[in-house]
Scaffold this active site. Structure first.
Site, PDB file in Angstrom:
ATOM      1  N   HIS A  29     -32.931  79.554  22.077  1.00  0.00           N
ATOM      2  CA  HIS A  29     -32.434  80.171  20.958  1.00  0.00           C
ATOM      3  C   HIS A  29     -33.524  80.943  20.147  1.00  0.00           C
ATOM      4  CE1 HIS A  29     -29.321  80.950  17.632  1.00  0.00           C
ATOM      5  NE2 HIS A  29     -30.525  80.787  16.944  1.00  0.00           N
ATOM      6  N   CYS A  30     -33.700  82.177  20.265  1.00  0.00           N
ATOM      7  CA  CYS A  30     -34.633  82.780  19.532  1.00  0.00           C
ATOM      8  C   CYS A  30     -34.065  84.319  19.279  1.00  0.00           C
ATOM      9  CB  CYS A  30     -35.836  83.174  20.241  1.00  0.00           C
ATOM     10  SG  CYS A  30     -35.797  83.374  21.898  1.00  0.00           S
ATOM     11  N   HIS A  31     -34.746  85.105  18.437  1.00  0.00           N
ATOM     12  CA  HIS A  31     -34.440  86.328  18.198  1.00  0.00           C
ATOM     13  C   HIS A  31     -35.376  87.587  18.212  1.00  0.00           C
ATOM     14  CE1 HIS A  31     -30.837  84.234  16.180  1.00  0.00           C
ATOM     15  NE2 HIS A  31     -31.818  83.765  15.452  1.00  0.00           N
ATOM     16  N   ARG A 122     -21.531  86.189  20.457  1.00  0.00           N
ATOM     17  CA  ARG A 122     -21.833  85.095  19.232  1.00  0.00           C
ATOM     18  C   ARG A 122     -20.548  85.524  18.345  1.00  0.00           C
ATOM     19  NH1 ARG A 122     -26.929  84.401  15.074  1.00  0.00           N
ATOM     20  NH2 ARG A 122     -26.796  82.286  14.965  1.00  0.00           N
ATOM     21  N   ARG A 128     -22.579  83.499   4.381  1.00  0.00           N
ATOM     22  CA  ARG A 128     -23.727  84.289   3.637  1.00  0.00           C
ATOM     23  C   ARG A 128     -24.439  85.570   4.785  1.00  0.00           C
ATOM     24  NH1 ARG A 128     -28.337  82.143   5.875  1.00  0.00           N
ATOM     25  NH2 ARG A 128     -27.821  80.092   6.815  1.00  0.00           N
ATOM     26  N   TYR A 155     -21.467  79.808  15.529  1.00  0.00           N
ATOM     27  CA  TYR A 155     -22.321  79.439  14.468  1.00  0.00           C
ATOM     28  C   TYR A 155     -21.370  79.235  13.248  1.00  0.00           C
ATOM     29  CZ  TYR A 155     -26.569  79.516  11.372  1.00  0.00           C
ATOM     30  OH  TYR A 155     -27.485  79.020  10.554  1.00  0.00           O
ATOM     31  N   HIS A 179     -27.215  75.026  16.483  1.00  0.00           N
ATOM     32  CA  HIS A 179     -27.664  74.396  15.356  1.00  0.00           C
ATOM     33  C   HIS A 179     -27.084  72.913  15.002  1.00  0.00           C
ATOM     34  CE1 HIS A 179     -29.667  78.082  15.320  1.00  0.00           C
ATOM     35  NE2 HIS A 179     -29.262  78.444  14.412  1.00  0.00           N
ATOM     36  N   ASP A 247     -35.691  79.120  17.511  1.00  0.00           N
ATOM     37  CA  ASP A 247     -35.129  79.867  16.593  1.00  0.00           C
ATOM     38  C   ASP A 247     -36.085  80.805  15.765  1.00  0.00           C
ATOM     39  OD1 ASP A 247     -32.975  80.780  14.839  1.00  0.00           O
ATOM     40  OD2 ASP A 247     -33.704  79.697  13.160  1.00  0.00           O
ATOM     41  N   ASN A 252     -34.513  83.956   7.126  1.00  0.00           N
ATOM     42  CA  ASN A 252     -33.703  83.206   5.874  1.00  0.00           C
ATOM     43  C   ASN A 252     -34.357  81.656   5.436  1.00  0.00           C
ATOM     44  OD1 ASN A 252     -32.245  85.569   5.547  1.00  0.00           O
ATOM     45  ND2 ASN A 252     -30.933  84.783   7.103  1.00  0.00           N
TER      46      ASN A 252
HETATM   47  C1  0GY Z   1     -30.252  81.624  13.194  1.00  0.00           C
HETATM   48  C2  0GY Z   1     -30.107  81.382  11.653  1.00  0.00           C
HETATM   49  C3  0GY Z   1     -29.686  82.512  10.815  1.00  0.00           C
HETATM   50  C4  0GY Z   1     -29.318  83.555  10.805  1.00  0.00           C
HETATM   51  C5  0GY Z   1     -28.742  84.291  11.783  1.00  0.00           C
HETATM   52  O1  0GY Z   1     -27.240  86.131  12.928  1.00  0.00           O
HETATM   53  C6  0GY Z   1     -28.188  85.656  11.947  1.00  0.00           C
HETATM   54  O2  0GY Z   1     -28.675  86.621  11.166  1.00  0.00           O
HETATM   55  O3  0GY Z   1     -28.408  83.739  13.041  1.00  0.00           O
HETATM   56  C7  0GY Z   1     -29.412  81.850   9.585  1.00  0.00           C
HETATM   57  O4  0GY Z   1     -29.832  82.647   8.439  1.00  0.00           O
HETATM   58  O5  0GY Z   1     -29.060  80.825   9.425  1.00  0.00           O
HETATM   59  O6  0GY Z   1     -29.232  81.353  13.908  1.00  0.00           O
HETATM   60  O7  0GY Z   1     -31.239  82.103  13.522  1.00  0.00           O
END
Ligand code: 0GY
Length: 291
Positions: A29-31, A122, A128, A155, A179, A247, A252
């Site tokens: 899980h990473c972006h 997803r 938020r 999520y 999470h 992550d 945020n």
């Molecule tokens: C995560 C958590 C967050 C953000 C996102 O899609 C997103 O913008 O996933 C978060 O702010 O809780 O999964 O990295």
């Protein structure tokens, strides 16, 4: 476009973990974010992050001792999956992805994403982060991605589980929970709210869970000891349906960017034997994303 006010960039120099992940370990899980000049953020986003390009992610993967990544589409890029797909396509088959799509997506686009290494879509219910999507629309998307063999990543925030559970359990695919379902650490592992989630996992064997993001739930702060029992109980109970991720780049965060080396060093506390670690970091993510 400047970062959102108060946005905290990822840790500039994470520590080298003492724990060595097993060969072939996956950060599941990473972006990737941007870079904005090449992959602009979505107009409908709720925050503007710090650029976190694929080169930095791949360098972190190597530094921490991981072999592969699963890159999850984040809300700041909304349905524009180009940055994530570009990372998959240039990863040497060392990255798979989870996309965000609307019902306007064509079957051809789904197939092209599948060829690039996307294996899931997803559904984000965190208010938020995203605007509400009607369930009928999500149902139609689920019906479209199921035949492609994709799973659905959800999520949500744990207080919303009672409202969402019937919808989640009706999904026709494997379902992967982000999470740990975001439990309230103050209430404890045995609290009815968290146990409702455990029961869901027990009853519905198509559900998997990510034991990720202690930094988002911890009250005590690093090294997040207060979250360890939540993760450990899931790994012990569902050893063949858990996955782990950093992550990175940690969008945020409220106080500080977590040290990815420290997060990696927590792994032997939540998966306490080499056999459990291999399931968590290698066997399970490989089954879900590479088979
Ligand atoms: C995560 C958590 C967050 C953000 C996102 O899609 C997103 O913008 O996933 C978060 O702010 O809780 O999964 O990295």
């Amino acid at each position: 476009m400047a970062m959102s006010p108060g946005y905290i960039p990822f840790h500039p120099n994470p520590s080298k973990p003492k724990y060595r992940p097993p060969a072939g370990a996956v950060d599941a899980h990473c972006h990737v974010f941007g870079p904005e000049a090449k992959f602009p953020y979505a107009p409908e986003r709720k925050y503007t992050p710090c650029d976190a390009p694929k080169e930095k992610l791949f360098a972190l993967r190597d530094f921490l001792g991981f072999d592969k990544n699963v890159i999850v589409q984040a809300s700041c890029h909304s349905k524009d999956n180009r940055a994530m797909i570009d990372a998959l396509e240039t990863s040497n088959n060392k990255a798979k992805g989870v996309a965000f799509v609307g019902e306007e997506v064509t079957d051809q686009e789904l197939k092209a994403m599948d060829r690039a290494g996307v294996r899931g879509v997803r559904f984000n219910f965190v208010r938020r982060l995203v605007d509400f999507t009607p369930r009928e629309v999500l149902e139609r998307i689920a019906g479209r991605v199921a035949p492609v063999g994709w799973h659905i990543v959800i999520y949500f925030e744990m207080p919303d589980l009672p409202d969402l559970e019937a919808f989640f359990t009706s999904l026709p695919t494997t379902v992967v929970v982000d999470h740990m379902g975001t439990p309230d650490v103050k209430k404890g592992v045995d609290h009815a709210e968290n146990q409702r989630f455990h029961k869901l996992m027990e009853k519905h064997t198509n559900f998997w869970v990510k034991v990720t993001c202690p930094e988002r739930m911890s009250i005590a702060g690093p090294p997040y000891d207060d979250v360890v029992p939540f993760a450990k109980s899931l790994v012990d109970k569902f050893p063949d349906r858990v996955i782990w991720g950093t992550d990175w780049p940690h969008p945020n965060m409220k106080k500080e960017a977590p040290d990815d080396g420290l997060l990696t060093d927590r792994i032997p506390h939540i998966a306490t034997t080499p056999a459990l670690q291999k399931q968590l970091l290698v066997d399970n993510p490989m089954r879900l994303y590479w088979s």
